[in-house]
Design a protein around this motif. Structure first.
Motif, short mmCIF file in Angstrom:
data_model
loop_
_atom_site.label_atom_id
_atom_site.label_comp_id
_atom_site.label_asym_id
_atom_site.label_seq_id
_atom_site.Cartn_x
_atom_site.Cartn_y
_atom_site.Cartn_z
N PHE A 71 -6.55 -8.39 13.97
CA PHE A 71 -5.15 -8.24 14.35
C PHE A 71 -4.84 -6.81 14.76
N ARG A 72 -5.30 -5.86 13.95
CA ARG A 72 -4.97 -4.46 14.19
C ARG A 72 -5.54 -3.98 15.52
N GLU A 73 -6.77 -4.40 15.82
CA GLU A 73 -7.46 -3.85 16.98
C GLU A 73 -7.22 -4.64 18.27
N LYS A 74 -6.97 -5.94 18.16
CA LYS A 74 -6.92 -6.76 19.38
C LYS A 74 -5.66 -7.60 19.51
N LEU A 75 -5.31 -8.32 18.45
CA LEU A 75 -4.28 -9.35 18.57
C LEU A 75 -2.88 -8.77 18.67
N CYS A 76 -2.59 -7.71 17.93
CA CYS A 76 -1.21 -7.24 17.79
C CYS A 76 -0.51 -6.98 19.13
N PRO A 77 -1.07 -6.15 20.02
CA PRO A 77 -0.34 -5.90 21.28
C PRO A 77 -0.21 -7.14 22.14
N GLN B 195 4.42 -15.59 9.29
CA GLN B 195 3.22 -15.53 8.45
C GLN B 195 2.70 -14.09 8.36
N LEU B 196 2.67 -13.40 9.49
CA LEU B 196 2.18 -12.02 9.51
C LEU B 196 3.05 -11.10 8.65
N LEU B 197 4.35 -11.36 8.67
CA LEU B 197 5.27 -10.46 7.97
C LEU B 197 5.25 -10.64 6.47
N LYS B 198 4.42 -11.54 5.97
CA LYS B 198 4.25 -11.67 4.52
C LYS B 198 3.38 -10.54 3.97
N MET C 138 -12.34 -16.51 17.53
CA MET C 138 -11.18 -15.64 17.70
C MET C 138 -11.12 -15.05 19.11
N GLU C 139 -12.28 -14.78 19.68
CA GLU C 139 -12.29 -14.24 21.04
C GLU C 139 -11.74 -15.28 22.03
N HIS C 140 -12.05 -16.56 21.80
CA HIS C 140 -11.53 -17.62 22.67
C HIS C 140 -10.02 -17.76 22.49
N LEU C 141 -9.55 -17.54 21.27
CA LEU C 141 -8.10 -17.60 21.04
C LEU C 141 -7.40 -16.48 21.77
N LEU C 142 -8.02 -15.30 21.81
CA LEU C 142 -7.43 -14.19 22.56
C LEU C 142 -7.36 -14.53 24.05
N ARG C 143 -8.40 -15.17 24.56
CA ARG C 143 -8.38 -15.62 25.97
C ARG C 143 -7.23 -16.58 26.20
N VAL D 290 1.43 -2.27 10.84
CA VAL D 290 0.80 -2.22 12.16
C VAL D 290 1.82 -2.56 13.25
N ILE D 291 2.58 -3.63 13.02
CA ILE D 291 3.56 -4.07 14.03
C ILE D 291 4.65 -3.02 14.23
N MET D 292 5.16 -2.47 13.12
CA MET D 292 6.24 -1.51 13.24
C MET D 292 5.76 -0.17 13.80
N ASN D 293 4.51 0.18 13.54
CA ASN D 293 3.96 1.39 14.16
C ASN D 293 3.85 1.22 15.67
N LYS D 294 3.44 0.02 16.09
CA LYS D 294 3.42 -0.27 17.52
C LYS D 294 4.82 -0.16 18.11
N SER D 295 5.81 -0.62 17.32
CA SER D 295 7.20 -0.59 17.80
C SER D 295 7.70 0.83 17.94
N VAL D 296 7.32 1.70 16.99
CA VAL D 296 7.71 3.11 17.09
C VAL D 296 7.10 3.73 18.34
N LEU D 297 5.82 3.40 18.60
CA LEU D 297 5.16 3.91 19.81
C LEU D 297 5.87 3.39 21.06
N ALA D 298 6.29 2.13 20.99
CA ALA D 298 7.00 1.56 22.14
C ALA D 298 8.31 2.28 22.39
N ASP D 299 9.03 2.61 21.29
CA ASP D 299 10.30 3.32 21.45
C ASP D 299 10.08 4.70 22.07
N SER D 300 8.96 5.34 21.70
CA SER D 300 8.69 6.68 22.21
C SER D 300 8.21 6.66 23.65
N THR D 301 7.75 5.49 24.15
CA THR D 301 7.26 5.39 25.53
C THR D 301 8.12 4.43 26.33
N GLU D 302 9.39 4.31 25.93
CA GLU D 302 10.27 3.35 26.60
C GLU D 302 10.39 3.69 28.07
#
Length: 1224
Positions: free
Chosen positions: A218-224, A248-251, A179-184, A258-270
């Motif tokens: 996903f929560r700690e590394k992949l999502c952003p 697949q993730l949205l199932k 998984m670390e190589h996939l992140l790379r 996690v994704i929508m919380n990131k989106s809320v944070l993004a809206d607040s730091t636009e």
């Protein structure tokens, strides 16, 4: 050469082609078994040598691979036989292909290698092959200095997992560091590599098991990283693969959050640059929605829908704030059916959020919806029609009244015509959605211009009516050809019924626009169709009628009759209205609400007076009430009209359509009943039921019936065979009968019985709710409790109900009474209940003296209620004569039972135990004397105790607990008070010790009860006049030390100590109390006979391990009373090897630092005893600390720990327990 070719089996034709597939300089050495027997004639051995050969051109290698793949696809079984001959060769071949894949740069060769590897792996299905390939991929990625060359390996892994889905789980569990190589790869600046990574991730997250394992990743590394990649994707391949992974993730709800919380944070730091900025999914999907690529637009809408289905109210605001609805509305004009359908779906979910309307998106998009409907109805796509109409209906239904949708009559006209076309669809599902939309469209608050023109309104209604009339052309009374046909017929009936109900709703809304809408000719057609539907869809007529009644159609039809009564030209309308009311009334009576079904005789009587009376009704409600109140002599035809009027009011009221004044109706019904009495008439049952119900519903707190009316009702009721014939289930009807003493004394028992039999809830949940902070009671119970508080004598009726009703009803009554007693501490009813119960019990014992268990199945319920009443009594209360009589009767009842009568004995034992422990010492002595005088009770106790160790017996654990606690209580009371013994209680001592040494699983309370009994025997030095501890079977001759400890043997003592230690380790509070108490009594017993043995027992090393196990429960665990008592024992018997002097000092030092005011009374007392024991043994070097601690304890009186005294009497798992009895 010809000899060699013959040996190789090469045919003449096509030789040149075959030669290119062979490695000529090595082929002569190869066994013919490696040669494929059909074209293309591939030699596996040649491939193994040719493909890695650097001198062979890439073109030839590509040709060989292509031919091998062709053979794989055309002759799979033959190739598999060829490859599977030798597993080592096979694995070598796989590794060689993988090496070629990693070392060439030609894309077509890479694709061929991947395809061949996939085909081989999937068709061979050998674990070793799969492991080999995964290991090779793993090593390749781990050893690769840069992600530049990883594309081929990543692509292979993705396609491999796609071909063999279970590999996803294996990959994340056995090769998790990949998984670390996939992140790379995901951050590598090459979109082909990124696309392959996203593809592989998508396949991994398609497995639920792998997705769960990778949730933290996903929560700690992949999502952003993923959201950033999706946002910046430029190539179509990367965009598609990112969206595939996103789908697949949205199932999974977790990933959506996690994704929508990131989106809320993004809206607040636009607008924030750098690492603080986040990527917002709604904005990314909005960008894709605005692209000109239809595939991306559809995928974007699908992803939005996938997010919203998890929780529209939670996630819709983010999409609405991103202004996505307006672009979805724009896409409704697209010529792509898929894009329009996807936009419909997304908008339907967004419409569940009020913000969707308050932001006026619907005002912006309503024209697009109407235009889209008009266009989609020309297409041959039923699903598209249904979704479009569903969206239109949702918007029309949820649109706030203050925000008008239609600003022009032209828009209204277009919408009406689209709906008119939709309702005429030959597909019933489409027409049904259209009718729902029409019903919402006809609300008066959608137009800011004057209401829809009458012509347009009439056209809509006629279209609906025409569709309804079509049903009569296709009746559903054909005999089904089989189960499938029968199911289809039922579904069709259900669909038609729903269609009709929606039509009703639409028609009702249409009638609210103007009086002109109720055109007599149109109403005549409509009501005629409604009337015919009762015949066309007989399966739905009851449900249909209930919907009509609850939709105010009784009121509407009566108003029509009154409005057009003076015109002879409308006599047909009057007849249609009468026929409609007649059928609907009979349908409602046949399937009644909250009352029993009427007999055929009742229906016939109702049919007769309705046929006569309904055509005569042509007045408005006030006039009808005045006619009902007419005190003059009423003749037959007029009486039929009164019956019909009253029945219609009843049916309307019972379906919540109260269009008549309650006060006026209350007076009118009273006058009607008095008129019947004066003329010596008896009303039909359905009419009398309606009269009683309306009086109960309309009676206000300040209004009461005249005595003459109560008397009349009582006489009418006495002439009825059973009250269920006129009973309607409602709290106000119950209050009506219980409010008047004349009615309650005569009919209260039956009314309450009917009430509980009709209550749908079993009330089981009320038994689980503690009295403090409980959830609100059902409204029906609140009403009943108010009656019980105002008239406690109702409790006596309820007690009779418990004894005489069916078990299910009796159980409901018991639960209700328990809840009432818990919630109404200020109501003193124990004397009332106990006195009445005594009468019931005396009667039972007189009638069923030989076998009380067969007297009533509800006796256990009565006994459990009696136990609760006893538990509610305050402690230290003298037992009065009533209590002593009950003790005597309950003990007699127990004596006539066998241990198998658990249902009776358990609550009876609880009552006896609580009576013994919840009173003063003088009353305890009297109660014990009464109980000990019952030899049958003592014999029953002995038989029950034996079941504890009897093999093959399956006694109730709770009953055994109660029996041991009772035996201990009897023994203590008899010994302390010197009471006369009428019957010995024999118990096998060695069996008792054996049970404690090998306790049953999950039986902590049983062990505690037996320990309580044994502690009592030890405290009495086994000299009880009541309890005879007898040996079981042949005993070995006692040793010298055993005679000292008799009746115990040293082996039994040691075994018992081990058993106590094992029980203490369980850390069950109640069991720990019992263990420590028994250990104290045992050591006192041993010390009095042999101090050496007592010291030996205390000094066992296991006790030190036990102590530290108990102290391991937390920082302040030493302040638990049972641990303090255990340490007091260790100090008292000078067991410094278990608890050293230094450790004693540490305990006292920690106690001095603790907040003593928070300790319970029991803990303070145990701490006092420990401190005194330490001081008396002279173990303290620092006496100042001990004196300070003692002063602190003495400054806190035992009663100051809490404002409420601690509970002593409890019911644990159905067993009555006194904590002080077990603890002290």
């Amino acid at each position: 050469m010809s000899v060699r070719n013959a040996a190789a089996g090469l045919p003449g034709p096509g030789r040149d082609e075959d030669t290119t597939l062979l490695f000529e300089r090595a082929h002569y050495r190869h066994d013919p078994c490696w040669l494929l027997p059909v074209p293309p004639r591939v030699c596996l051995a040649c491939m193994v040598e040719l493909l890695p050969e650097p001198c062979v051109s890439l073109v030839r290698k590509k040709h060989v691979l292509s031919c091998f793949l062709d053979a794989l696809l055309r002759h799979a079984s033959l190739v598999m036989q060829l490859v599977a001959q030798d597993q080592r060769i096979c694995i070598h071949f796989i590794r060689m292909l993988f090496g070629l894949l990693c070392n060439v740069e030609d894309g077509s060769v890479i694709d061929l290698c991947i395809e061949v590897l996939i085909q081989l792996t999937t068709q061979l299905t050998l674990e070793q092959i799969i492991h080999c390939l995964l290991d090779e991929c793993h090593k390749e990625l781990c050893n690769m200095p840069s992600m530049r060359g990883s594309l081929a390996t990543l692509t292979l892994l993705g396609k491999l997992v796609d071909a063999i889905p279970p590999l996803a789980d294996k990959l994340v569990m056995e090769h998790s560091d990949l998984m670390e190589h996939l992140l790379r790869g995901l951050v590598y600046p090459n979109e082909e590599v990124q696309a392959s990574v996203c593809y592989l991730y998508g396949k991994l997250y398609s497995s639920p098991v792998a997705a769960e394992i990778l949730s933290g990743h996903f929560r700690e590394k992949l999502c952003p990283l993923f959201l950033s990649t999706l946002d910046g994707a430029q190539t179509k391949e990367l965009q598609i693969n990112c969206l595939g992974l996103l789908r697949q993730l949205l199932k999974y709800d977790l990933f959506v959050s996690v994704i929508m919380n990131k989106s809320v944070l993004a809206d607040s730091t636009e607008g924030v640059e750098g690492p603080l900025g986040e990527t917002s999914l709604p904005l990314v999907l909005k960008k894709l929605l605005l692209s000109r690529d239809e595939t991306l637009q559809v995928a974007s809408a699908h992803c939005m829908t996938a997010v919203l289905v998890h929780s529209p109210l939670k996630h819709a605001p983010a999409f609405i704030h991103a202004d996505i609805p307006e672009f979805l509305f724009e896409h409704l004009s697209s010529s792509s059916e898929v894009l329009v359908w996807s936009s419909y779906n997304c908008l339907i979910l967004l419409a569940e959020e009020p913000l969707f309307f308050s932001k006026c998106h619907t005002v912006y998009g309503i024209e697009s919806v109407v235009r889209s409907l008009q266009g989609s109805l020309r297409m041959n796509n039923t699903e598209l029609h249904k979704q479009g109409l569903l969206l239109f209906a949702e918007i029309l239904t949820r649109q706030p009244e203050e925000i008008k949708l239609f600003t022009s009559s032209a828009m209204c006209r277009d919408a009406g015509r689209a709906l008119q076309e939709a309702v005429s669809s030959p597909v019933l599902e489409v027409a049904a959605e259209a009718v729902k939309a029409i019903s919402a469209f006809l609300r008066k608050d959608h137009q800011s211009v004057p209401p829809v023109q009458y012509r347009e309104l009439r056209a809509l209604l006629e279209a609906m009516l025409s569709r309804c009339a079509d049903f009569s052309q296709t009746p559903l009374n054909r005999r089904p050809l089989g189960h499938a046909s029968s199911r289809d017929s039922e579904k069709s009936i259900l669909r038609r019924g729903k269609f009709l109900l929606s039509t009703l709703e639409g028609f009702r809304n249409a009638c609210r626009h103007s009086e002109q809408a109720t055109h007599p000719n149109l109403m005549e057609v409509f009501l005629s169709i409604l009337h015919s539907l009762f015949v066309i869809a007989p399966h739905m007529k009851e449900k249909f009628s209930k919907k009509l009644a609850s939709s105010s159609f009784i009121r509407l039809t009566l108003e029509l009759k009154a409005r057009f009564r003076n015109s002879l030209s409308h006599s047909a309308l009057n007849q249609v209205c009468s026929n409609f009311l007649y059928c609907m009334s009979l349908n409602l009576l046949s399937a009644p609400e909250k009352t029993g079904p009427p007999s055929q005789e009742e229906l016939s009587a109702a049919s007769a007076f309705l046929q006569q009376g309904l055509p005569q009704i042509s007045s408005r409600s006030p006039e009808s009430l005045a006619f009902l109140s007419d005190g003059q002599y009423v003749e037959g035809t007029a009486r039929q009209r009164q019956y019909s009027t009253l029945l219609l009011f009843y049916l309307a009221y019972i379906h919540e359509d109260r269009f008549v004044s309650e006060a006026e109706l209350f007076v009118a019904v009273q006058s009607f009943l008095l008129s019947l009495q004066d003329q010596g008439e008896h009303p039909p049952l359905v009419v009398f039921r309606a009269s009683i119900y309306l009086l109960a519903i309309c009676q206000d707190k300040d209004r009461a019936l005249d005595e003459s009316v109560v008397s009349a009702i009582k006489k009418f009721l006495e002439d009825i065979p059973d009250l269920h014939l006129v009973y309607t289930h409602h709290p106000l009807l119950l209050r009506f009968f219980l409010s008047y003493p004349e009615l309650m004394s005569r009919f209260g028992h039956r009314i309450l019985e009917l009430w509980f039999s009709w209550e749908e809830s079993s009330y089981e949940e009320l038994d689980d709710v503690p009295s403090a902070g409980q959830s609100p009671l059902p409204a029906s119970l609140t009403a009943l409790f108010c009656m019980l508080r105002s008239s406690p004598s109702i409790l006596l009726i309820l007690l009779d109900l418990i004894y005489s009703s069916p078990v299910d009803t009796a159980r409901k009554v018991v639960i209700v009474l328990r809840t009432f007693l818990r919630n109404n501490e200020d109501v003193e009813v124990s004397g009332l209940i106990r006195g009445h119960f005594l009468l019931i019990l005396q009667q039972l014992l007189m009638e069923h003296g030989a076998s009380p268990s067969g007297a009533s199945g509800n006796l256990p319920l009565l006994l459990s209620l009696l136990s609760l009443v006893q538990l509610k009594n305050t402690s230290e209360q003298e037992l009065d004569s009533m209590a002593m009589k009950l003790l005597h009767q309950v003990s007699k009842l127990c004596g006539k039972c066998s241990p198998a009568d658990v249902d009776i004995l358990q609550p009876a034992f609880n009552f006896l135990y609580w009576s013994l422990h919840q009173t003063t010492s003088s009353s305890q002595k009297r109660a014990a004397a009464v109980l000990l005088s019952s030899t049958a009770l003592i014999e029953l106790l002995e038989k029950t105790l034996v079941l504890t160790w009897t093999e093959g017996a399956s006694p109730s654990t709770t009953l055994l607990c109660s029996a041991w606690l009772l035996a201990a209580s009897f023994s203590a009371q008899q010994h302390d008070s010197g009471l006369q013994v009428h019957q010995k209680l024999s118990v096998e001592l060695d069996q008792v010790l054996k049970v404690l040494s090998f306790p049953k699983k999950k039986a902590a309370l049983l062990s505690a009860a037996i320990l309580c009994f044994l502690r009592t025997a030890l405290q009495q030095n086994f000299s009880s006049a009541l309890v005879a501890l007898v040996p079981s079977g042949a005993q070995p001759p006692p040793a010298s030390e055993n005679t000292v400890l008799a009746p115990l043997r040293i082996s039994q003592v040691l075994s018992l100590v081990i058993g106590l230690q094992n029980l203490l380790v369980q850390k069950d509070p109640l069991l720990s109390y019992a263990c420590v108490g028994c250990l104290e009594a045992l050591l006192d017993y041993l010390h009095a006979r042999s101090p050496d043995i007592a010291f030996h027992v205390v000094s066992q090393p296991w006790n030190r391990f036990l102590l530290f196990t108990l102290l391991d429960a937390g920082e302040s665990s030493f302040l638990r009373p049972e641990i303090l008592r255990f340490m007091t024992l260790l100090v008292r018997f000078q067991s410094s090897s278990v608890l050293s002097h230094e450790e004693v000092g540490h305990v006292l030092q920690a106690a001095a630092l603790a907040d003593l005011s928070t300790l319970s009374n029991n803990t303070r007392q145990a701490l006092r005893d420990f401190l005194l024991q330490v001081q008396s043994m002279g173990l303290l070097a620092d006496h100042t600390m001990a004196q300070t601690l003692q002063a602190s304890l003495e400054g806190l009186p035992l009663s100051s720990s809490s404002t409420q005294p601690p509970l002593d009497m409890l019911c644990l798992g159905g067993v009555a327990v006194s904590l002080s009895h077990i603890r002290d």
